[in-house]
Design a protein around this motif. Structure first.
Motif, PDB file in Angstrom:
ATOM      1  N   LYS A 169      29.423  43.530  96.873  1.00  0.00           N
ATOM      2  CA  LYS A 169      27.987  43.345  97.081  1.00  0.00           C
ATOM      3  C   LYS A 169      27.438  42.334  96.077  1.00  0.00           C
ATOM      4  O   LYS A 169      28.027  42.117  95.020  1.00  0.00           O
ATOM      5  N   PRO A 170      26.300  41.721  96.380  1.00  0.00           N
ATOM      6  CA  PRO A 170      25.687  40.795  95.414  1.00  0.00           C
ATOM      7  C   PRO A 170      25.306  41.514  94.124  1.00  0.00           C
ATOM      8  O   PRO A 170      25.077  42.734  94.111  1.00  0.00           O
ATOM      9  N   TYR A 171      25.237  40.763  93.037  1.00  0.00           N
ATOM     10  CA  TYR A 171      24.817  41.343  91.763  1.00  0.00           C
ATOM     11  C   TYR A 171      23.359  41.799  91.844  1.00  0.00           C
ATOM     12  O   TYR A 171      22.530  41.165  92.510  1.00  0.00           O
ATOM     13  N   LEU A 176      22.694  40.012  87.318  1.00  0.00           N
ATOM     14  CA  LEU A 176      22.625  38.557  87.468  1.00  0.00           C
ATOM     15  C   LEU A 176      22.131  37.908  86.178  1.00  0.00           C
ATOM     16  O   LEU A 176      22.696  36.915  85.710  1.00  0.00           O
ATOM     17  N   GLU A 177      21.092  38.481  85.590  1.00  0.00           N
ATOM     18  CA  GLU A 177      20.583  37.953  84.321  1.00  0.00           C
ATOM     19  C   GLU A 177      21.616  38.138  83.215  1.00  0.00           C
ATOM     20  O   GLU A 177      21.802  37.258  82.359  1.00  0.00           O
ATOM     21  N   ASP A 217      29.892  34.822  93.248  1.00  0.00           N
ATOM     22  CA  ASP A 217      29.863  34.269  91.895  1.00  0.00           C
ATOM     23  C   ASP A 217      29.508  32.783  91.941  1.00  0.00           C
ATOM     24  O   ASP A 217      30.238  31.984  92.508  1.00  0.00           O
ATOM     25  N   HIS A 218      28.393  32.436  91.345  1.00  0.00           N
ATOM     26  CA  HIS A 218      27.960  31.025  91.271  1.00  0.00           C
ATOM     27  C   HIS A 218      27.521  30.739  89.831  1.00  0.00           C
ATOM     28  O   HIS A 218      26.434  31.143  89.443  1.00  0.00           O
ATOM     29  N   PRO A 219      28.317  30.054  89.015  1.00  0.00           N
ATOM     30  CA  PRO A 219      29.676  29.587  89.321  1.00  0.00           C
ATOM     31  C   PRO A 219      30.675  30.718  89.178  1.00  0.00           C
ATOM     32  O   PRO A 219      30.408  31.706  88.502  1.00  0.00           O
ATOM     33  N   THR A 291      20.082  33.119  97.681  1.00  0.00           N
ATOM     34  CA  THR A 291      19.971  33.455  99.109  1.00  0.00           C
ATOM     35  C   THR A 291      20.178  32.217  99.976  1.00  0.00           C
ATOM     36  O   THR A 291      20.841  32.275 101.012  1.00  0.00           O
ATOM     37  N   LYS A 292      19.645  31.079  99.519  1.00  0.00           N
ATOM     38  CA  LYS A 292      19.776  29.830 100.290  1.00  0.00           C
ATOM     39  C   LYS A 292      21.219  29.354 100.385  1.00  0.00           C
ATOM     40  O   LYS A 292      21.589  28.675 101.346  1.00  0.00           O
ATOM     41  N   ILE A 293      22.051  29.694  99.401  1.00  0.00           N
ATOM     42  CA  ILE A 293      23.446  29.226  99.442  1.00  0.00           C
ATOM     43  C   ILE A 293      24.400  30.321  99.931  1.00  0.00           C
ATOM     44  O   ILE A 293      25.607  30.209  99.763  1.00  0.00           O
ATOM     45  N   GLY A 294      23.827  31.371 100.538  1.00  0.00           N
ATOM     46  CA  GLY A 294      24.683  32.319 101.234  1.00  0.00           C
ATOM     47  C   GLY A 294      24.855  33.685 100.617  1.00  0.00           C
ATOM     48  O   GLY A 294      25.562  34.532 101.180  1.00  0.00           O
ATOM     49  N   VAL A 295      24.266  33.957  99.454  1.00  0.00           N
ATOM     50  CA  VAL A 295      24.360  35.309  98.881  1.00  0.00           C
ATOM     51  C   VAL A 295      23.478  36.237  99.702  1.00  0.00           C
ATOM     52  O   VAL A 295      22.304  35.945  99.953  1.00  0.00           O
ATOM     53  N   GLU A 296      24.031  37.355 100.124  1.00  0.00           N
ATOM     54  CA  GLU A 296      23.381  38.197 101.138  1.00  0.00           C
ATOM     55  C   GLU A 296      22.421  39.227 100.540  1.00  0.00           C
ATOM     56  O   GLU A 296      22.646  40.439 100.605  1.00  0.00           O
ATOM     57  N   TYR A 297      21.343  38.721  99.949  1.00  0.00           N
ATOM     58  CA  TYR A 297      20.248  39.602  99.539  1.00  0.00           C
ATOM     59  C   TYR A 297      19.360  39.866 100.756  1.00  0.00           C
ATOM     60  O   TYR A 297      19.235  39.002 101.635  1.00  0.00           O
TER      61      TYR A 297
END
Length: 355
Positions: A169-171, A176-177, A217-219, A291-297
């Motif tokens: 799942k997304p962070y 994330l912080e 993960d970005h990056p 979200t714009k680059i594909g992370v599913e929030y």
């Protein structure tokens, strides 16, 4: 050493200093490079060493670090020698420049082309392009553009070429912080997050890393540099050999003073993480960008992010101890560390619960 005496029209100040520079710097490189190879080979052999009963001989990563500390010391001596050599060179060249006078412009000439040399060069077809730099530049751009399109477009048209893992799942906003602070402080330059599929690796750290674990993960932080242990499974409850489930309080003490919980550790302390308030001014923007680059929030989650961050931070701080402040950077880092590896095991992070 070649050009300075010529542009200042004077002999080199001291040939003896130049020779000293050569030998001091050369020996400095030797004293730096050989211990690096020696220490790397020794540590890798210790990582892969097993007892007769199949258990790791050195399950604690720190055992392999303390063994090569003398190599670090010798490398520091080599680096110092190289720096001394550089200073000798700088002094020598400065004295040379002071002794001479700068020749701002110097007349130059070239021998005339021999008869027939132009015809000789004209035999090659590439000379046609070399004499037309604008067309040459355009054609180079076209060639690079075609190559780029061939490589990029197929990947861009594929929605996802990495196998998905349902548990990943997304962070959370707090994690994330914490991850951004982890990168800011350079933690990933000493700790890799990629367990290789070798027995020595999986026995020490747990299940090997999968590409699907890092899709958000970005990056991404996969790498090979290990001054400290790999952290890909840092938050996993089931320990590998010699590992235990580290509590929030352990991580707090470890970041404030690593030697307190890991005697002999060479990791620097990060006391400011406990003192610094967590900056959440960009949290919402980070969520929108990811979200714009594909992370599913979930749609519109950026509006809920700060509330979730504060809620999780309060829980993590409660599990950490009385000294921990919920709005401090150290709480975010702990939340991130305790999340690592838990997705693939399907377990809850210790950062969010109290035992």
């Amino acid at each position: 050493y070649y050009i300075i005496p010529r542009i200042y029209n004077t002999p080199l100040h001291s040939l003896k200093l130049a020779n000293w520079h050569f030998w001091v710097s050369t020996l400095g490189i030797v004293f730096y490079a050989i211990p690096m190879y020696w220490g790397g080979i020794a540590q890798s052999l210790m990582w892969k060493q097993f007892n007769a009963d199949g258990t790791l001989t050195n399950p604690d990563f720190l055992q392999t670090v303390t063994q090569i500390i003398p190599m670090y010391v010798i490398r520091s001596v080599g680096g110092t020698m190289y720096l001394v050599g550089f200073l000798l060179m700088a002094w020598n060249l400065l004295k040379t420049m002071k002794k001479g006078k700068l020749i701002a412009n110097e007349s130059a000439s070239a021998p005339a082309m021999s008869k027939g040399s132009e015809d000789e060069h004209s035999r090659y077809k590439h000379r046609i392009l070399e004499r037309k730099p604008i067309w040459f530049t355009i054609l180079i751009f076209v060639a690079i553009f075609i190559g780029g399109v061939v490589e990029y477009v197929p990947m861009a048209l594929v929605k996802d070429n990495i196998p998905r893992i349902s548990g990943v799942k997304p962070y959370t906003p707090l994690e994330l912080e914490g991850r951004d602070i982890y990168i800011r402080e350079g933690c990933n330059t000493c700790h890799s997050q990629m367990i290789r599929p070798f027995r020595s690796e999986t026995e020490r750290y747990g299940e090997y890393s999968k590409a699907g674990e890092s899709i958000y993960d970005h990056p991404f932080l996969w790498g090979s540099k290990r001054t400290g242990p790999d952290l890909a499974r840092e938050g996993v409850k089931e320990p590998a050999q010699g590992r235990f489930w580290r509590t929030n309080a352990w991580h707090y003490d470890h970041l404030i003073d690593p030697r307190k919980v890991s005697p002999g550790s060479i990791m620097p302390a990060y006391p400011w993480l406990a003192a610094n308030a967590l900056d959440t001014s960009l949290t919402e923007k980070k969520i929108r960008a990811l979200t714009k680059i594909g992370v599913e929030y979930p749609q519109g989650y950026d509006k809920q992010a700060l509330a979730d961050l504060k809620d999780q931070a309060a829980k993590v701080a409660k599990c950490t101890g009385a000294e921990a402040k919920a709005d401090s950077e150290i709480i975010a880092v702990i939340a991130y560390l305790q999340r690592l590896g838990t997705d693939i095991k399907g377990q809850q992070s210790y950062a969010a619960i109290c035992d």
